[in-house]
Design an enzyme around this catalytic site. Structure first.
Site, PDB file in Angstrom:
ATOM      1  N   ASN A  37     -14.709   9.452   3.444  1.00  0.00           N
ATOM      2  CA  ASN A  37     -13.772   9.742   4.528  1.00  0.00           C
ATOM      3  C   ASN A  37     -13.674  11.248   4.787  1.00  0.00           C
ATOM      4  OD1 ASN A  37     -12.118   8.594   6.418  1.00  0.00           O
ATOM      5  ND2 ASN A  37     -10.268   8.932   5.220  1.00  0.00           N
ATOM      6  N   HIS A 122       0.019  -1.680   3.802  1.00  0.00           N
ATOM      7  CA  HIS A 122       0.699  -0.392   3.967  1.00  0.00           C
ATOM      8  C   HIS A 122       1.805  -0.515   5.001  1.00  0.00           C
ATOM      9  CE1 HIS A 122      -2.530   2.613   2.377  1.00  0.00           C
ATOM     10  NE2 HIS A 122      -2.311   1.631   1.536  1.00  0.00           N
ATOM     11  N   TYR A 160       2.266  12.488   5.230  1.00  0.00           N
ATOM     12  CA  TYR A 160       1.180  11.559   4.964  1.00  0.00           C
ATOM     13  C   TYR A 160       1.536  10.116   5.325  1.00  0.00           C
ATOM     14  CZ  TYR A 160      -1.388   8.145   2.476  1.00  0.00           C
ATOM     15  OH  TYR A 160      -2.071   7.013   2.201  1.00  0.00           O
ATOM     16  N   ASP A 215       3.165   5.877  -2.608  1.00  0.00           N
ATOM     17  CA  ASP A 215       2.103   6.861  -2.831  1.00  0.00           C
ATOM     18  C   ASP A 215       2.659   8.273  -2.623  1.00  0.00           C
ATOM     19  OD1 ASP A 215      -1.365   7.013  -1.572  1.00  0.00           O
ATOM     20  OD2 ASP A 215      -0.245   8.273  -2.998  1.00  0.00           O
ATOM     21  N   HIS A 217       0.931  10.851  -3.114  1.00  0.00           N
ATOM     22  CA  HIS A 217      -0.241  11.503  -2.503  1.00  0.00           C
ATOM     23  C   HIS A 217      -0.450  12.920  -3.025  1.00  0.00           C
ATOM     24  CE1 HIS A 217      -3.210  11.727   0.878  1.00  0.00           C
ATOM     25  NE2 HIS A 217      -3.245  10.442   0.595  1.00  0.00           N
ATOM     26  N   GLU A 241       2.039   6.091  -7.119  1.00  0.00           N
ATOM     27  CA  GLU A 241       0.631   6.493  -7.006  1.00  0.00           C
ATOM     28  C   GLU A 241       0.474   7.988  -6.824  1.00  0.00           C
ATOM     29  OE1 GLU A 241      -1.345   4.335  -3.938  1.00  0.00           O
ATOM     30  OE2 GLU A 241      -2.973   5.763  -3.812  1.00  0.00           O
ATOM     31  N   GLU A 267      -8.090   7.369  -6.947  1.00  0.00           N
ATOM     32  CA  GLU A 267      -8.882   7.157  -5.728  1.00  0.00           C
ATOM     33  C   GLU A 267      -9.774   8.353  -5.402  1.00  0.00           C
ATOM     34  OE1 GLU A 267      -5.471   6.649  -3.023  1.00  0.00           O
ATOM     35  OE2 GLU A 267      -6.352   8.283  -1.879  1.00  0.00           O
ATOM     36  N   ARG A 288      -7.679   3.616  -9.975  1.00  0.00           N
ATOM     37  CA  ARG A 288      -7.912   3.386  -8.549  1.00  0.00           C
ATOM     38  C   ARG A 288      -9.321   3.744  -8.082  1.00  0.00           C
ATOM     39  NH1 ARG A 288      -5.457   1.920  -4.581  1.00  0.00           N
ATOM     40  NH2 ARG A 288      -5.036   3.772  -3.345  1.00  0.00           N
TER      41      ARG A 288
HETATM   42  C1  CS2 Z   1      -4.467   6.868   0.501  1.00  0.00           C
HETATM   43  C2  CS2 Z   1      -5.782   7.071   1.198  1.00  0.00           C
HETATM   44  O1  CS2 Z   1      -4.828   4.543   0.675  1.00  0.00           O
HETATM   45  C3  CS2 Z   1      -4.372   5.450  -0.039  1.00  0.00           C
HETATM   46  O2  CS2 Z   1      -3.849   5.270  -1.152  1.00  0.00           O
HETATM   47  O3  CS2 Z   1      -4.249   7.786  -0.531  1.00  0.00           O
HETATM   48  O4  CS2 Z   1      -5.775   6.345   2.370  1.00  0.00           O
HETATM   49  C4  CS2 Z   1      -6.117   8.523   1.527  1.00  0.00           C
HETATM   50  O5  CS2 Z   1      -5.052   9.105   2.254  1.00  0.00           O
HETATM   51  C5  CS2 Z   1      -7.382   8.607   2.365  1.00  0.00           C
HETATM   52  O6  CS2 Z   1      -8.389   7.855   1.759  1.00  0.00           O
HETATM   53  C6  CS2 Z   1      -7.807  10.077   2.498  1.00  0.00           C
HETATM   54  O7  CS2 Z   1      -9.028  10.187   3.138  1.00  0.00           O
HETATM   55 MG    MG Z   2      -3.450   6.946  -2.278  1.00  0.00          MG
END
Ligand code: CS2
Ligand code: MG
Length: 408
Positions: A37, A122, A160, A215, A217, A241, A267, A288
């Protein structure tokens, strides 16, 4: 058996998917997802310039040796671009292996540990009221687990995964408004003072059964994250998260010392070496790492096996930056993994996306039921693909109010 060709396609409906198709001399082909991404052209170039020339002529059944060839052969190892590029190769080789064996990939991993795998959606809102409506809608759709994000009163800009306007559902597909990122402004103190009470109101409104995820983030410092995790402990979140950037794996000890709130991280990781300490020291509850960024099924299985030794469950990333191909790869891992936890599920699911990636996997009542078709159980329509191309786009960057560059 030999690989005869490989093609890379960049683009898709509302998303720059990077799709790899590997052809063999037996007429069987395999599919992989290399979508990184926000930097999509890079794994595509890495495949075209450095990996595909070596791939031609290899035996596609030797997926482990091919993984080692590209991992060790790079000399400068790891990083999201390389791991996404040969993660796609690895997924495609498992797809071919399943098709040759006449079995869905989960059978080659060890068979099913469950029929359905729980997913989470989400929910989001410009404010708490908006978010509550979004949560209620997902519960109506049968989801048992929902991630919740909402606007913070007084925050200088939307942050976010939060829409600017009420009633809008913001997704995090890369914004195609050109490559220069927008700037969002963040205030951690405002967030720490507001969000725990908002989460408590959501728990009060929807009761103890709903699995609530949130999240952070990467936006808090370790001490702030410990304070936040402690404040939300009574709410019994399913997980909190990315509470703090996890390059500093030891920082997570502080959170563990102050709270029993379950922690999910990974992630942004792309190898076992970025999370082995978090797992071995049991500083997290969910890992993740994703099939795309984490080097494909072969490497992700190693991480899942390590996690299983340390009571850590899976919670694979599944944002819109994952095409139905990597979601299919994860669906097979989710069906097999003895330590499955939950799957993030944001496949676009639009008619255009379904036309580009015909899939045999089924999502119903907040559960994914893995495909029984040989291989990954997803296809790729090259005619559909011909209408798409790379669209420059980037997600925002974040600054604090004094201008300090912060974590998106
Ligand atoms: C986010 C991601 O889904 C999640 O948990 O942290 O969508 C993240 O924002 C994006 O992959 C960033 O490119
Ligand atoms: Mg995330």
């Amino acid at each position: 058996m030999k690989i005869t060709d490989a093609k890379v396609f960049v683009g898709g409906p509302a998303k720059n998917y990077v799709t790899l198709k590997i052809f063999t001399d037996q007429g069987v082909y395999g599919l992989g997802d290399a979508t990184l991404n926000n930097r999509e052209t890079l794994p595509a170039q890495y495949l075209q310039d450095y990996l595909i020339p070596s791939l031609i002529g290899m035996d596609p059944r030797n997926s482990e040796d091919i993984w080692q060839f590209f991992y060790r052969g790079a000399y400068f190892r790891r990083g999201p671009i390389a791991m996404a590029a040969f993660g796609a190769i690895d997924m495609a080789l498992w797809d071919i292996k399943g098709k040759m064996a006449g079995m869905p990939v989960y059978q080659l991993l060890g068979g099913k540990s469950r029929e359905g795998a729980m997913v989470y959606a989400h929910a989001t809102g410009a404010d708490l009221e908006d978010l509550m409506d979004s949560v209620a809608a997902y519960i109506e759709d049968g989801y048992k687990a929902v991630r919740v994000q909402c606007g913070i009163p007084g925050m200088p800009t939307a942050s976010y995964a939060v829409p600017e306007e009420k009633g809008d559902s913001k997704n995090y597909m890369t914004n195609f408004s050109g490559i220069r990122p927008k700037v969002e402004v963040w205030d951690s103190d405002r967030y720490i003072r507001y969000m725990p009470d908002a989460l408590a109101e959501i728990r009060d409104r929807f009761g103890p059964e709903l699995h609530i995820l949130h999240d952070v983030h990467h936006r808090l410092l370790p001490r702030e994250a410990a304070e936040f995790a402690k404040a939300v402990e009574p709410i019994r979140l399913f997980w909190l998260e990315d509470p703090t950037p996890a390059e500093d794996q030891d920082a997570l000890r502080l959170i563990r010392q102050h709270s029993t709130t379950p922690i999910a991280i990974g992630e942004v990781f792309n190898s076992i070496w970025e999370c082995n300490k978090l797992i071995e020291n049991e500083l997290i509850d969910y890992i993740r790492v994703a099939a795309t960024y984490g080097g494909g099924i072969t490497h992700l299985k190693r991480i899942v096996d390590l996690a299983a030794l340390h009571h850590v469950k899976t919670g694979f990333h599944g944002a819109p930056s994952h095409s139905p191909i990597s979601m299919a790869a994860q669906a097979h891992l989710n069906a097999w993994a003895p330590n499955f936890g939950i799957q993030e599920y944001l496949v676009l699911g639009t008619p255009e996306c379904n036309a580009l990636f015909p899939s045999e996997h089924r999502m119903e009542n907040g559960m994914v039921f893995v495909s029984e078709a040989p291989g990954l159980g997803v296809d790729f329509d090259e005619n559909e693909a011909a209408q798409y191309s790379y669209q420059p786009g980037s997600h925002p960057v974040v600054r604090l109010q004094d201008g300090t560059l912060w974590n998106y």
